[in-house]
Every structure is written in C-alpha cells, then in structure tokens.
Design an enzyme around this catalytic site. Structure first.
Site, mmCIF file in Angstrom:
data_model
loop_
_atom_site.group_PDB
_atom_site.id
_atom_site.type_symbol
_atom_site.label_atom_id
_atom_site.label_comp_id
_atom_site.label_asym_id
_atom_site.label_seq_id
_atom_site.Cartn_x
_atom_site.Cartn_y
_atom_site.Cartn_z
ATOM 1 N N ARG A 36 0.969 -0.987 -0.076
ATOM 2 C CA ARG A 36 0.009 0.082 0.061
ATOM 3 C C ARG A 36 0.710 1.308 0.000
ATOM 4 N NH1 ARG A 36 -5.264 -1.636 3.834
ATOM 5 N NH2 ARG A 36 -6.515 -1.991 1.736
ATOM 6 N N LYS A 193 -20.166 -17.326 0.822
ATOM 7 C CA LYS A 193 -21.766 -17.277 0.888
ATOM 8 C C LYS A 193 -22.281 -16.231 -0.186
ATOM 9 C CE LYS A 193 -21.705 -18.197 5.758
ATOM 10 N NZ LYS A 193 -21.864 -17.582 7.303
ATOM 11 N N GLY A 350 -10.294 -9.684 -0.916
ATOM 12 C CA GLY A 350 -9.187 -10.202 -0.059
ATOM 13 C C GLY A 350 -8.626 -11.701 -0.319
ATOM 14 N N GLY A 373 -13.123 -3.774 0.474
ATOM 15 C CA GLY A 373 -14.599 -3.321 0.713
ATOM 16 C C GLY A 373 -15.125 -2.562 -0.549
HETATM 17 P P1 ADP Z 1 -13.018 -12.689 -1.298
HETATM 18 O O1 ADP Z 1 -12.290 -12.202 0.201
HETATM 19 O O2 ADP Z 1 -12.083 -12.485 -2.443
HETATM 20 O O3 ADP Z 1 -14.294 -11.603 -1.329
HETATM 21 P P2 ADP Z 1 -14.931 -14.729 0.151
HETATM 22 O O4 ADP Z 1 -14.377 -14.171 1.449
HETATM 23 O O5 ADP Z 1 -16.154 -14.344 -0.612
HETATM 24 O O6 ADP Z 1 -13.750 -14.136 -1.081
HETATM 25 O O7 ADP Z 1 -14.580 -16.167 -0.079
HETATM 26 C C1 ADP Z 1 -13.325 -16.636 0.411
HETATM 27 C C2 ADP Z 1 -13.624 -17.995 1.146
HETATM 28 O O8 ADP Z 1 -14.704 -18.892 0.478
HETATM 29 C C3 ADP Z 1 -12.282 -18.970 1.234
HETATM 30 O O9 ADP Z 1 -12.158 -19.045 2.704
HETATM 31 C C4 ADP Z 1 -12.699 -20.228 0.632
HETATM 32 O O10 ADP Z 1 -12.068 -21.325 1.597
HETATM 33 C C5 ADP Z 1 -14.117 -20.255 0.837
HETATM 34 N N1 ADP Z 1 -14.828 -21.425 -0.062
HETATM 35 C C6 ADP Z 1 -14.796 -21.230 -1.450
HETATM 36 N N2 ADP Z 1 -15.335 -22.276 -1.810
HETATM 37 C C7 ADP Z 1 -15.897 -23.228 -0.993
HETATM 38 C C8 ADP Z 1 -16.610 -24.249 -0.508
HETATM 39 N N3 ADP Z 1 -16.782 -25.098 -1.723
HETATM 40 N N4 ADP Z 1 -16.594 -24.748 0.690
HETATM 41 C C9 ADP Z 1 -16.133 -24.014 1.538
HETATM 42 N N5 ADP Z 1 -15.723 -22.927 1.663
HETATM 43 C C10 ADP Z 1 -15.361 -22.480 0.241
#
Ligand code: ADP
Ligand code: MG
Length: 392
Positions: A36, A193, A350, A373
């Site tokens: 950063r 999710k 992230g 964010g």
């Molecule tokens: P970002 O931080 O890039 O926005 P998220 O926080 O939404 O991404 O998602 C990342 C998380 O999703 C990771 O910790 C990953 O392990 C989890 N994940 C992805 N696919 C699965 C799955 N099939 N079952 C459980 N966790 C999952």
C-alpha cells in the site's frame, strides 16, 4: 462521471493535502507488507517534484475516535521514508504550526486521523480544520472511498480537489471492466456465501453477459435446483434468493454457469481424500470443496468467447490444497488470455487477491484491485461517497 486529476491542477508552491491508505500490516513495530505504501509513491513524488508540499493524511486500525498509542502512524514513518527515499516529518498535536514550518518539496504525515472522533463522523468542523492546512486536496485512497469520512468526503467539498494517480488508475480499471466494457463480459463470483454477495450478484446479472458462480455459493444455487449437496457449505434459507437471481438472469439475457462436476471430500483439511463426481452426485456424507475439470473446461470456453473478465471470490476452498486446483486453472487461463491481448481482466477481494498471488497469475491480470470493501461496493453498483465528492 468525471474527475480532475493531477494534470488539471497547479501544484507549484501549493500545500497539498493527500489522503492515502497506508493501513499496512505491522508486526512487532515492523511493516510486514508495504504494497500500500509503494502504491502511493507516484502521487507523492509528483507533488513534490512539481514544487508542492505534501501533507499525507491517513488512518490506521480502528481506534474509534480515541488516542490509542499502539495505533499511532509514527510507527509507519520509517517505511514511508524508505519507500520515498527522503525524510518524512511526523505531525501530531498542533497541525497548523508544524505545517507552516515545512518548505516546498517536503513531505509530512499527520497522526492517525481516526484518533479524532470527527473523522469517522464526517464532521464538518474536523474537515474544516484539515482543509485550512492546505490549498489543494488530492484523494489517492480509493480503498477508503466507500466510507464518508471527514478526510474522504467532507473535505473534498471545502477546497479544490482532484484524484491522485492511484485513485485515477483504480477508477479507470473499474470503468473499463464494468462501466463501458468491451463485450461480451464475464463475471466470476465465488467465495463462501450468497448472503454476503447478494447485491453483487444482482448487479452483475444486469451488467454482464455471463456469470460464472463457484465456491460455496454455487452449492446454494445447486440446492435451489433441488440437488442434494450433502454436507457442503450451503445456505438453505437462501435458495429462494438464488432462484430469483437465476430468473432475473434469464429475463435480462445473462447466462449463468454453475458447476457441472465437483470435487468432494469428507474432511475440510489439506490433502483430504477426495473424488470428482457430477454436480448432482455429492454423497450425503461428503462436502463439495472445489469445481471439477469439466466445469473448468466450460469456464475456459466462456473466457475464450469474452473480451472482459471481472472476478471476485475463489472457486473452491483454495487455502487447503488440492482444493485450489479449479481456482488456479481458471486464473492461469485468464492470465494467458490477458497476456495474449485477448482479454481485459480485473480482480479484487481479499481472498481472491491472495489466491491469485499464490497461483502466480496476478502479475498478468490487467488490474488487481487491493481495495477490498470499496472494490466490492463498486461491483455492487453502489456510489462511493469519496469518489462522488471528487466529481466535477
Ligand atoms: P473474497 O475475500 O475474495 O471476497 P470470500 O471471502 O467471499 O472472497 O470467499 C473466500 C472463502 O470462500 C475462502 O475462505 C474459501 O475457502 C471459501 N470457499 C470457497 N469455496 C468453498 C467451498 N466449496 N466450501 C467451503 N468454503 C469455500
Ligand atoms: Mg474474504
């Protein structure tokens, strides 16, 4: 939308207040990742080389309007000096007096703005106190632009302002990917999710031609189609929402791509014994942890047809190999297409950035947003207060 940039303003002999994001990770008083800090250097150097005084304003951690010594920006000064190759005056206490003592070409950093309760309240009085220190406000902190704070929003309304080089770069990358993109556009949305990415999904359905859904959230979409996903991470209370998103996609002509095959395991751990099955054949005692090879083939075919890719969220539980295979393969494909000049690729989030860095594909993407964010809110189609305040 239009913003002034450093090209449109007079800097010589001006005191320039630059909002930056140097909220870097620190362990035992040492900065462990200065990405950063490196990213703000072009703007700071430009201001001082044009004969301005650069006053950096930033936050660090969440002190919630109180002075918390462990969250002092003083500990970041050596890393900023190292990156700039020159001394940086640290200013706490009497701002006006210390700023007055600086000369053209000097760089100073104000103490953590969030020590003052006015910062996060977007307080006009605090913004005025900051504004009175300088002649020009430059916002180079896209990653803080989703917050309406005194140093990101109110101040821009009190004095001449423009976007810094990093802000400019981020805005133009995002505009290229979703504002006025070359079509067709594919969005890849993965991660854990549906519930955390609802606004994202419904905005992307409207703005893209293809929406690839992966990761844990794909399980919710499979479940919405009546498929038994066994012990997989899935939000069964979100199946109606998933169905609505699929219906909306049909209406607006966005093709949704769900996994056709999946990698399943009984344990959520690295190296867990696993097998690849059809998407509708997850055993009752197993969980889906990654997309399978046929799904990756389909996704690669979609990438081949598209001109623009925007990506948030890994396709599987990438932290625990081998469930990183689909994410890595898709990342490598996007990188290869980008290198060949066939695809504009933008990614953020992230975990997404972590996954793309580990896979080695990040360097070949057109743009990797480290904004977290702010990137997500922008992908959701929301107006970012810090960006709106800069508009001419
Ligand atoms: P970002 O931080 O890039 O926005 P998220 O926080 O939404 O991404 O998602 C990342 C998380 O999703 C990771 O910790 C990953 O392990 C989890 N994940 C992805 N696919 C699965 C799955 N099939 N079952 C459980 N966790 C999952
Ligand atoms: Mg995350």
């Amino acid at each position: 939308m239009a913003w002034k940039t450093l090209d449109d303003v007079e800097i010589k002999a001006k005191t320039v207040l630059i909002r930056v994001d140097i909220n870097v990770p620190v362990e035992d008083g040492k900065v462990t990742d200065d990405t950063r800090i490196q990213r703000i250097i072009p703007t700071v150097n430009e201001v001082i080389s044009k004969g301005g005084k650069a006053i950096l304003m930033a936050h660090f951690g969440r002190p919630k309007g109180q002075v918390v010594p462990e969250m002092s920006l003083a500990q970041i000064v050596p890393a900023v000096e190292a990156a700039l190759g020159k001394p940086v005056t640290f200013i706490s206490g009497n701002y006006a007096e210390s700023v007055g003592a600086l000369s053209s070409g000097d760089v100073a950093l104000l103490e953590n703005l969030r020590f003052n309760p006015g910062e996060e309240k977007n307080d006009a009085g605090f913004a005025q106190r900051l504004a009175s220190l300088g002649d020009l406000y430059v916002n180079d902190a896209f990653s803080a632009a989703h917050r309406a704070h005194a140093s990101t929003e109110a101040i821009a309304r009190l004095m001449p302002c423009c976007a810094g080089r990093l802000m400019e770069q981020e805005l133009s990358a995002l505009e290229t990917a979703l504002g006025t993109p070359k079509r067709p556009v594919v969005a890849v949305v993965g991660g854990a999710k549906v519930s955390t990415k609802l606004d994202l999904l419904s905005n992307l359905v409207e703005k893209t031609d293809h929406l690839v859904i992966g990761g844990g959230m794909a399980n919710t979409f499979l479940a919405a189609q009546g498929i038994d996903v066994g012990k997989s991470l899935a939000e069964h209370d979100m199946t109606d929402t998933a169905t609505e998103i699929m219906t909306k996609a049909k209406t607006v002509g966005c093709t949704i791509h769900l996994p056709v095959d999946v990698v399943v395991a009984r344990d959520f751990k690295a190296g867990a014994e696993n097998e690849t099955v059809a998407a509708d054949a997850c055993p009752a005692d197993a969980m889906i942890l990654d997309a399978g090879p046929k799904t990756v083939d389909n996704l690669e075919a979609v990438f081949d047809q598209c001109e623009t890719l925007i990506w948030n969220g890994p396709l599987g539980a990438f932290e625990i190999p081998p469930f990183d295979i689909a994410t890595n393969a898709a990342a490598a494909k996007a990188a290869e297409q980008t290198k060949a000049g066939k695809l504009i690729s933008v990614a953020g989030g992230g975990d997404t950035v972590a996954a793309l860095n580990v896979s080695g594909a990040a360097d070949d993407f057109t743009y990797i947003s480290t904004a977290g964010g702010a990137f997500l809110e922008w992908m959701e189609g929301k107006t970012l207060p810090g960006v709106a305040a800069l508009e001419t």
